[in-house]
Design a protein around this motif. Sequence first.
Motif, mmCIF file in Angstrom:
data_model
loop_
_atom_site.group_PDB
_atom_site.id
_atom_site.type_symbol
_atom_site.label_atom_id
_atom_site.label_comp_id
_atom_site.label_asym_id
_atom_site.label_seq_id
_atom_site.Cartn_x
_atom_site.Cartn_y
_atom_site.Cartn_z
ATOM 1 N N PRO A 30 57.379 50.304 37.778
ATOM 2 C CA PRO A 30 55.591 51.389 37.788
ATOM 3 C C PRO A 30 55.269 52.382 36.747
ATOM 4 C CG PRO A 30 56.695 51.210 40.193
ATOM 5 C CD PRO A 30 57.695 50.821 39.157
ATOM 6 N N GLY A 31 54.511 52.056 36.168
ATOM 7 C CA GLY A 31 53.496 53.386 35.554
ATOM 8 C C GLY A 31 52.040 53.415 35.160
ATOM 9 N N PRO A 32 51.666 54.610 34.279
ATOM 10 C CA PRO A 32 50.545 54.265 34.165
ATOM 11 C C PRO A 32 50.105 53.400 33.443
ATOM 12 C CG PRO A 32 51.517 56.211 32.472
ATOM 13 C CD PRO A 32 52.281 55.528 33.716
ATOM 14 N N ASP A 33 50.909 52.617 32.566
ATOM 15 C CA ASP A 33 50.278 51.644 31.849
ATOM 16 C C ASP A 33 49.965 49.897 31.911
ATOM 17 O OD1 ASP A 33 50.474 53.166 29.267
ATOM 18 O OD2 ASP A 33 52.330 52.454 28.577
ATOM 19 N N ASN A 34 51.590 49.632 32.962
ATOM 20 C CA ASN A 34 51.301 48.788 33.661
ATOM 21 C C ASN A 34 50.244 48.534 35.267
ATOM 22 O OD1 ASN A 34 53.846 49.965 35.403
ATOM 23 N ND2 ASN A 34 54.980 48.519 34.723
ATOM 24 N N ILE A 35 50.086 49.741 35.778
ATOM 25 C CA ILE A 35 49.163 49.783 36.646
ATOM 26 C C ILE A 35 47.740 49.820 35.893
ATOM 27 C CG2 ILE A 35 47.630 50.927 38.402
ATOM 28 C CD1 ILE A 35 51.027 50.081 39.353
ATOM 29 N N PHE A 36 47.015 50.296 34.782
ATOM 30 C CA PHE A 36 46.180 50.354 34.046
ATOM 31 C C PHE A 36 45.744 48.660 34.181
ATOM 32 C CE2 PHE A 36 43.364 50.466 30.349
ATOM 33 C CZ PHE A 36 42.157 51.416 30.937
ATOM 34 N N VAL A 37 47.217 48.408 33.166
ATOM 35 C CA VAL A 37 46.849 46.578 33.134
ATOM 36 C C VAL A 37 46.802 45.996 34.606
ATOM 37 C CG1 VAL A 37 47.629 44.605 32.493
ATOM 38 C CG2 VAL A 37 48.232 46.016 31.035
ATOM 39 N N LEU A 38 47.575 46.025 35.591
ATOM 40 C CA LEU A 38 47.393 45.287 36.244
ATOM 41 C C LEU A 38 45.343 45.320 37.215
ATOM 42 C CD1 LEU A 38 48.217 43.821 39.193
ATOM 43 C CD2 LEU A 38 48.807 45.743 40.160
ATOM 44 N N THR A 39 45.169 47.160 37.165
ATOM 45 C CA THR A 39 43.784 47.344 37.488
ATOM 46 C C THR A 39 42.883 46.594 37.155
ATOM 47 O OG1 THR A 39 43.849 49.378 36.951
ATOM 48 C CG2 THR A 39 44.480 49.196 39.045
ATOM 49 N N GLN A 40 43.171 46.641 35.700
ATOM 50 C CA GLN A 40 42.008 45.765 34.494
ATOM 51 C C GLN A 40 41.406 44.576 35.528
ATOM 52 O OE1 GLN A 40 39.541 46.980 33.130
ATOM 53 N NE2 GLN A 40 40.478 49.196 33.330
ATOM 54 N N SER A 41 43.111 43.884 35.108
ATOM 55 C CA SER A 41 42.988 42.188 35.483
ATOM 56 C C SER A 41 42.961 42.616 36.890
ATOM 57 C CB SER A 41 44.132 41.755 35.155
ATOM 58 O OG SER A 41 45.109 41.949 34.353
ATOM 59 N N ILE A 42 42.550 42.841 37.905
ATOM 60 C CA ILE A 42 41.603 42.533 38.663
ATOM 61 C C ILE A 42 40.212 42.762 38.639
ATOM 62 C CG2 ILE A 42 41.589 43.279 41.382
ATOM 63 C CD1 ILE A 42 44.415 44.124 41.466
ATOM 64 N N SER A 43 39.413 43.925 38.297
ATOM 65 C CA SER A 43 38.653 43.940 38.074
ATOM 66 C C SER A 43 37.668 43.075 37.303
ATOM 67 C CB SER A 43 38.164 45.337 37.497
ATOM 68 O OG SER A 43 39.364 46.625 38.724
ATOM 69 N N VAL A 179 48.206 38.293 33.744
ATOM 70 C CA VAL A 179 47.857 36.388 33.880
ATOM 71 C C VAL A 179 47.710 36.708 35.526
ATOM 72 C CG1 VAL A 179 48.594 34.127 33.905
ATOM 73 C CG2 VAL A 179 48.609 35.711 32.169
ATOM 74 N N LEU A 180 49.246 36.965 36.048
ATOM 75 C CA LEU A 180 49.287 36.823 37.855
ATOM 76 C C LEU A 180 48.536 38.318 38.124
ATOM 77 C CD1 LEU A 180 53.104 35.432 36.980
ATOM 78 C CD2 LEU A 180 50.944 34.038 37.567
ATOM 79 N N ALA A 181 47.913 39.142 38.084
ATOM 80 C CA ALA A 181 47.071 40.129 38.735
ATOM 81 C C ALA A 181 47.471 39.739 40.029
ATOM 82 C CB ALA A 181 45.821 41.051 38.288
ATOM 83 N N GLY A 182 46.371 38.875 40.842
ATOM 84 C CA GLY A 182 45.753 38.795 41.891
ATOM 85 C C GLY A 182 46.987 38.433 42.662
ATOM 86 N N LYS A 183 48.204 37.794 42.500
ATOM 87 C CA LYS A 183 49.265 37.558 43.142
ATOM 88 C C LYS A 183 50.134 38.808 43.076
ATOM 89 C CE LYS A 183 49.673 32.539 42.124
ATOM 90 N NZ LYS A 183 50.173 30.852 41.698
ATOM 91 N N ILE A 184 50.005 39.747 41.748
ATOM 92 C CA ILE A 184 51.142 41.177 42.148
ATOM 93 C C ILE A 184 50.654 41.244 43.063
ATOM 94 C CG2 ILE A 184 51.903 42.604 40.981
ATOM 95 C CD1 ILE A 184 52.334 40.336 38.588
ATOM 96 N N SER A 185 48.791 42.025 42.887
ATOM 97 C CA SER A 185 48.454 42.674 43.556
ATOM 98 C C SER A 185 48.588 42.696 45.008
ATOM 99 C CB SER A 185 46.609 43.039 42.945
ATOM 100 O OG SER A 185 46.013 43.755 44.328
ATOM 101 N N LYS A 186 48.612 41.221 46.083
ATOM 102 C CA LYS A 186 48.841 40.702 46.995
ATOM 103 C C LYS A 186 50.152 41.149 47.836
ATOM 104 C CE LYS A 186 44.797 37.014 46.952
ATOM 105 N NZ LYS A 186 44.725 35.686 47.085
ATOM 106 N N TYR A 187 51.365 40.684 46.732
ATOM 107 C CA TYR A 187 52.215 40.444 46.690
ATOM 108 C C TYR A 187 52.979 42.348 47.334
ATOM 109 C CZ TYR A 187 57.207 40.957 46.829
ATOM 110 O OH TYR A 187 59.088 41.807 46.048
ATOM 111 N N LEU A 188 51.933 43.470 46.561
ATOM 112 C CA LEU A 188 52.487 44.731 46.400
ATOM 113 C C LEU A 188 51.992 45.062 47.789
ATOM 114 C CD1 LEU A 188 51.770 45.774 42.565
ATOM 115 C CD2 LEU A 188 53.932 46.198 44.283
ATOM 116 N N THR A 189 50.673 44.922 47.443
ATOM 117 C CA THR A 189 50.249 44.944 49.330
ATOM 118 C C THR A 189 50.511 44.437 50.802
ATOM 119 O OG1 THR A 189 47.657 45.259 48.346
ATOM 120 C CG2 THR A 189 48.124 45.170 51.117
#
Length: 218
Positions: A30-43, A179-189
């Motif tokens: 986890p770092g600022p780049d991949n977290i930024f990608v994750l949040t942009q994909s979710i949003s 591509v898998l932002a939604g699933k990754i977000s749910k897993y991390l939650t």
Amino acid sequence: MHSLFLFLETVNYPILIGFFVSSLALAISPGPDNIFVLTQSISNGTKSGLATVFGLVSGCLVHTTLLAFGVSEIIKRSDTLFFAIKLFGAMYLLYLAYQVYRSDASIAIDDKNRPAKTPMKLFWTGVTMNVLNPKVTIFFLAFFPGFLFSDELNTVVQFYILGLLFMLSALIVFGTIAVLAGKISKYLTRHKNAGVYLKWVQLVVFVGIAVYLFLSDK
């Protein structure tokens, strides 16, 4: 064709494989780049996430170019200076490992109230984030020199090959996140310990590369 075979014979493949595996492990952490990608994909959706990924990856070309032409000249001129660069690299990676050790292992995902941006704007945001971050330049300087993989091949070419491999690893990992932002977000939650595991992956990789740099020869 003959020159291609000669080139392939000069390559130290274990070094290249070690570099690529290390790059993948660092991209996953986890770092600022991949977290930024994750949040942009979710949003904003997968397309926006991928646009961000291509921007971040493209920015690496600038850092690779600076490294290739700057450090290659140092390598030509002085073994002592090159050793100093590798020593600095090892110490910097140990410092990064210490920073990771002290950091909070939780992964914060804030996808609320994020204004939507066009894919082109997100692409240039990714490029700007990467190019204007001096920590990326320092990291490349610390990480790449110890992974030169051929005694025969020009060092500028070697740095560009390493840069392209690093970009490929980031593209694979960040693209998967988009591509898998939604699933990754749910897993991390659901799995609060995921951040702890990823933190220790990053810590082990930083320390491992630092030790490798200490022990490697030019």
